[in-house]
Design an enzyme around this catalytic site. Structure first.
Site, mmCIF file in Angstrom:
data_model
loop_
_atom_site.group_PDB
_atom_site.id
_atom_site.type_symbol
_atom_site.label_atom_id
_atom_site.label_comp_id
_atom_site.label_asym_id
_atom_site.label_seq_id
_atom_site.Cartn_x
_atom_site.Cartn_y
_atom_site.Cartn_z
ATOM 1 N N HIS A 175 0.868 -1.184 0.000
ATOM 2 C CA HIS A 175 0.000 0.000 0.000
ATOM 3 C C HIS A 175 0.908 1.238 0.000
ATOM 4 O O HIS A 175 1.962 1.230 0.652
ATOM 5 C CB HIS A 175 -0.861 0.066 1.272
ATOM 6 C CG HIS A 175 -2.110 -0.765 1.235
ATOM 7 N ND1 HIS A 175 -2.566 -1.460 2.332
ATOM 8 C CD2 HIS A 175 -3.020 -0.967 0.247
ATOM 9 C CE1 HIS A 175 -3.702 -2.077 2.029
ATOM 10 N NE2 HIS A 175 -3.995 -1.803 0.766
ATOM 11 N N CYS A 271 -2.069 2.819 9.091
ATOM 12 C CA CYS A 271 -3.106 1.892 8.602
ATOM 13 C C CYS A 271 -4.291 1.825 9.546
ATOM 14 O O CYS A 271 -5.401 1.475 9.139
ATOM 15 C CB CYS A 271 -2.554 0.473 8.490
ATOM 16 S SG CYS A 271 -1.097 0.290 7.504
HETATM 17 N N1 ARG Z 1 -3.824 -7.185 6.445
HETATM 18 C C1 ARG Z 1 -4.216 -5.964 5.847
HETATM 19 C C2 ARG Z 1 -4.165 -6.112 4.321
HETATM 20 O O1 ARG Z 1 -3.300 -6.812 3.847
HETATM 21 C C3 ARG Z 1 -3.355 -4.839 6.300
HETATM 22 C C4 ARG Z 1 -3.788 -3.518 5.785
HETATM 23 C C5 ARG Z 1 -2.848 -2.393 6.104
HETATM 24 N N2 ARG Z 1 -3.400 -1.157 5.724
HETATM 25 C C6 ARG Z 1 -2.760 -0.144 5.163
HETATM 26 N N3 ARG Z 1 -3.392 0.968 5.010
HETATM 27 N N4 ARG Z 1 -1.548 -0.253 4.703
HETATM 28 O O2 ARG Z 1 -4.963 -5.567 3.613
#
Ligand code: ARG
Length: 285
Positions: A175, A271
């Site tokens: 992300h 996150c």
């Molecule tokens: N386990 C989640 C996923 O893989 C973690 C999300 C993390 N969020 C972020 N905004 N980077 O989607």
């Protein structure tokens, strides 16, 4: 317009989700590998509480109720992207997270936001993959691993804003908010190797060398770029003393909160937070 507006004392408003039902139940990023059911809910609750306390001092916080079957709902940054009382609702890439969409849709609807749906065919993972420049002048949008590049067009149309697309190439930084953080003073903290060469150039073109804080791989892996910045304050997971000193020398107050339980799912401070209202940029550092 959303009912959540800039509070009088000029703090931003964030959305968080308590980790009552948090767990690592599946593997959709490299951080989750080997960590299925290996996180402690008790520890996670403690760490989240510390983050909540640190953020309460610099922001107003709204909460969304966690829902059974959606263990990643704690990562509210992925609920959508909010700007001007409108939310561009996420359309998750992985089926494992698509069940969160109706819960977040309902929360935004009941909270008075105008809800804009993005087509399922163009995955978009909200603020996790789209970050505004501090002065609101442009939107930095990631793609390549979760969000589809073609979704960026919808964001341009929705807010009539310049969208700079950045291609993510390292699955550990899946992300945009795991490797890129525009700061309130107009600087940027980022991990260059997470981007392809074109995207690195786009960043370098828009931020002069003095404005770029390139973090080491070690700090990137500590989720240093996954920072919540409001005014002078930066709240993030533990980082190196060197990076801390660098941020402090630029006038920031650095607040480190241990978030190891959430790293097991591939997330840290940023996150766990979604920005619902901006602060007045005339008051930031
Ligand atoms: N386990 C989640 C996923 O893989 C973690 C999300 C993390 N969020 C972020 N905004 N980077 O989607």
């Amino acid at each position: 317009m959303g009912t959540i507006t800039n509070p009088a004392n000029n703090q931003p408003t964030f959305l968080m989700c308590p980790p009552k039902l948090y767990d690592v139940n599946y593997v959709i990023n490299p951080w989750m590998e080997g960590n299925v059911h290996r996180s402690s809910r008790e520890q996670a609750a403690m760490q989240w509480e510390h983050l909540y306390c640190a953020l309460s001092a610099i922001a107003h916080i709204h909460l969304v109720e966690p829902q059974p079957g959606s263990p990643d709902m704690v990562f509210t940054a992925n609920a959508g992207l909010v700007h001007d009382g409108i939310v561009a609702l996420s359309s998750f890439h992985h089926p494992e997270r698509q069940g969160e969409e109706p819960h977040f849709r309902r929360w935004f609807h009941e909270s008075g936001f105008a809800v804009c749906e993005l087509p399922r065919a163009t995955p978009f993972e909200g603020e996790g993959d789209a970050l505004f420049e501090a002065d609101g002048s442009r939107l930095w949008a990631g793609h390549g691993l979760r969000t589809r590049e073609s979704s960026h067009r919808h964001l341009t149309d929705l807010w009539n804003i310049e969208v700079v697309s950045l291609r993510l190439v390292d699955p550990r930084f899946y992300h945009l908010d795991t490797c890129f953080c525009p700061l309130s003073n107009g600087d940027v903290m980022y991990y260059p190797a997470a981007f392809d060469a074109d995207s690195q150039l786009r960043i370098e073109t828009r931020y002069s060398p003095a404005k770029r804080i390139a973090v080491s791989e070690a700090d990137a892996l500590r989720f240093a770029c996954n920072a919540v910045n409001a005014g002078r304050s930066i709240v993030l997971n533990r980082i190196s003393p060197e990076l801390r000193a660098q941020l402090e020398s630029r006038g920031f107050c650095v607040i480190e909160v241990e978030l190891t339980e959430f790293l097991k799912a591939g997330g840290a401070a940023k996150c766990l937070v979604l920005r619902l209202s901006e602060m007045d940029v005339t008051h930031v550092v």
